[in-house]
Design an enzyme around this catalytic site. Structure first.
Site, PDB file in Angstrom:
ATOM      1  N   HIS A 104       0.858  -1.190   0.000  1.00 15.66           N
ATOM      2  CA  HIS A 104       0.000   0.000   0.000  1.00 15.66           C
ATOM      3  C   HIS A 104       0.894   1.241   0.000  1.00 15.66           C
ATOM      4  CE1 HIS A 104      -3.204   2.762   0.861  1.00 15.66           C
ATOM      5  NE2 HIS A 104      -2.644   3.149   1.995  1.00 15.66           N
ATOM      6  N   GLY A 157       2.961   4.985   4.105  1.00 16.71           N
ATOM      7  CA  GLY A 157       2.384   5.703   5.241  1.00 16.71           C
ATOM      8  C   GLY A 157       0.934   5.341   5.416  1.00 16.71           C
ATOM      9  N   LYS A 158       0.366   5.718   6.558  1.00 18.29           N
ATOM     10  CA  LYS A 158      -1.028   5.413   6.849  1.00 18.29           C
ATOM     11  C   LYS A 158      -1.956   6.186   5.917  1.00 18.29           C
ATOM     12  CE  LYS A 158      -0.279   4.347  11.745  1.00 18.29           C
ATOM     13  NZ  LYS A 158      -0.638   4.693  13.148  1.00 18.29           N
ATOM     14  N   GLY A 197      -4.496   8.723   4.507  1.00 18.10           N
ATOM     15  CA  GLY A 197      -4.784  10.093   4.850  1.00 18.10           C
ATOM     16  C   GLY A 197      -3.590  10.932   5.236  1.00 18.10           C
ATOM     17  N   VAL A 198      -2.366  10.343   5.198  1.00 24.36           N
ATOM     18  CA  VAL A 198      -1.180  11.096   5.603  1.00 24.36           C
ATOM     19  C   VAL A 198      -0.717  12.060   4.516  1.00 24.36           C
ATOM     20  CG1 VAL A 198       0.618   9.516   4.768  1.00 24.36           C
ATOM     21  CG2 VAL A 198       0.988  10.831   6.891  1.00 24.36           C
ATOM     22  N   GLY A 199      -1.167  11.842   3.262  1.00 17.54           N
ATOM     23  CA  GLY A 199      -0.807  12.767   2.180  1.00 17.54           C
ATOM     24  C   GLY A 199       0.050  12.170   1.088  1.00 17.54           C
ATOM     25  N   LYS A 200       0.028  10.854   0.915  1.00 13.12           N
ATOM     26  CA  LYS A 200       0.856  10.202  -0.107  1.00 13.12           C
ATOM     27  C   LYS A 200       0.445  10.627  -1.520  1.00 13.12           C
ATOM     28  CE  LYS A 200      -0.172   6.032   1.246  1.00 13.12           C
ATOM     29  NZ  LYS A 200      -1.064   6.385   2.378  1.00 13.12           N
ATOM     30  N   SER A 201      -0.844  10.538  -1.815  1.00  7.14           N
ATOM     31  CA  SER A 201      -1.315  10.861  -3.166  1.00  7.14           C
ATOM     32  C   SER A 201      -1.157  12.342  -3.477  1.00  7.14           C
ATOM     33  CB  SER A 201      -2.783  10.440  -3.324  1.00  7.14           C
ATOM     34  OG  SER A 201      -2.923   9.045  -3.165  1.00  7.14           O
ATOM     35  N   ASP A 258      -1.848   4.055  -4.564  1.00  6.07           N
ATOM     36  CA  ASP A 258      -2.649   3.243  -3.652  1.00  6.07           C
ATOM     37  C   ASP A 258      -2.121   1.813  -3.517  1.00  6.07           C
ATOM     38  OD1 ASP A 258      -4.856   3.077  -1.812  1.00  6.07           O
ATOM     39  OD2 ASP A 258      -5.791   1.730  -3.254  1.00  6.07           O
ATOM     40  N   GLU A 262      -6.032   9.094  -6.511  1.00  4.32           N
ATOM     41  CA  GLU A 262      -7.200   9.421  -5.701  1.00  4.32           C
ATOM     42  C   GLU A 262      -6.840  10.553  -4.743  1.00  4.32           C
ATOM     43  OE1 GLU A 262     -10.004   7.709  -2.111  1.00  4.32           O
ATOM     44  OE2 GLU A 262      -8.331   6.518  -2.854  1.00  4.32           O
ATOM     45  N   ARG A 317      18.696  13.289  12.401  1.00  2.69           N
ATOM     46  CA  ARG A 317      19.112  14.664  12.119  1.00  2.69           C
ATOM     47  C   ARG A 317      20.271  14.729  11.139  1.00  2.69           C
ATOM     48  NH1 ARG A 317      17.402  18.248  16.223  1.00  2.69           N
ATOM     49  NH2 ARG A 317      18.308  19.877  14.902  1.00  2.69           N
TER      50      ARG A 317
END
Length: 308
Positions: A138, A153-154, A156-160, A177, A202, A243
């Site tokens: 995913h 990432g989970k 809704g984190v902003g991948k797309s 996706d 999406e 860092r």
């Protein structure tokens, strides 16, 4: 269901089907190809019957010197109920005894006009690609400056959204996706998109968009070798993030460990720029330039100088 069968290689390479058409859907389970020279000579102790059998000029010339009864017996033993196919190269004439044996066991008997070694190489590469270990992840796969970046990432984190920004900046989308990944060899992972969602993104609140339609054919790519993984996670103020970049995380995909960077997400961070820089930094490291190590070396020199 078999990943590849004899009919697939017939269609792929335009092979001529001479006999044994009833076995045309036999599964091919290995990318190894057998040149049955020693078997034609009469030694079947370790005959790999489950492989494609490729017969060239050398083997056929040898069989011409055998007595008819010997030739019949050798060809009958070549044709088993698990042999996916026998291919004659160089467009050579097929012995009648081999045609009879292939019909009896329904072993597809095929012919190509290509030279034996050349065809063996092409067929091996094709089978290795088709039979490679596969998995699905995913995430989003993009080509950034020639580097295959798998963004995870989970939900809704902003991948797309990050992928969309990268496409707007001139990079190319491979999959959104769901990324289908196959291990083509010991060091190579290649990602592709499922056919159903190919070229689609999406975006929450906007819906499904077709990247190729909006941005052109140059904005998409059918497949890409995966070089690094960028894992996006919501910023955690209690967590210590890297860092300097000296400690390199790994993500195991099938049998390979891929370099992984964890990128904390919070308002104001331009993720597309960060991923671009990460891709360029990866290329620099491949060329032998490691900024983190250079900084550490300079710091050590300064500290050593202050002690003197």
């Amino acid at each position: 269901m078999a990943k590849v069968c004899t009919k697939d290689i017939v269609d792929k390479f335009g092979l001529e089907l001479i006999s044994g058409e009833d076995g045309i859907n036999r599964p091919i389970t290995t990318s190894d190809i057998c040149r049955p020279g020693i078997e034609v000579a009469g030694y079947f102790e370790f005959y790999p019957a489950d492989r494609i059998q490729l017969i060239g000029k050398t083997e056929l010339t040898f069989t011409e010197k055998l007595r008819v009864i010997e030739r019949q017996l050798r060809f009958e033993r070549l044709c088993t109920d698990i042999t996916p196919g026998i291919i004659i190269s160089r467009g050579l004439e097929v012995p009648e005894e081999l045609i009879v044996a292939s019909k009896r066991e329904s072993v597809p008997l095929l012919r190509t006009t290509q030279k034996t070694t050349r065809f063996s190489s092409l067929l091996t590469n094709y089978l290795e690609s088709k039979l490679a270990p596969t998995t699905a992840v995913h995430g989003v796969l993009v080509d950034v400056y020639g580097v295959g970046v798998l963004i995870t990432g989970k939900s809704g984190v902003g991948k797309s959204e990050t992928a969309l920004e990268l496409v707007k900046r001139g990079h190319r989308l491979v999959a959104d996706d769901c990324v289908e990944i196959r291990q083509e060899d010991e060091y190579t992972l290649v990602g592709t998109s499922p056919e159903l969602i190919e070229h689609l993104l999406e975006i929450r609140g906007l819906g499904i968009i077709n990247v190729m339609t909006l941005f052109g054919a140059g904005a998409v790519l059918s497949n890409k070798r995966i070089s690094i993984v960028m894992d996006l996670e919501i910023w955690d103020s209690k967590k210590q993030y890297e860092r300097l970049g000296l400690d390199e995380e790994k993500m195991k995909i099938i049998d390979l460990d891929v370099p992984k960077l964890t990128i904390p997400v919070r308002p104001g961070r331009n993720l597309a720029v960060i991923i671009e820089v990460a891709a360029m930094n990866y290329r620099l490291k491949r060329m032998g330039v490691n900024s983190a190590e250079q900084f550490t070396s300079r710091l050590a020199d300064i500290m050593d100088g202050s002690k003197e």
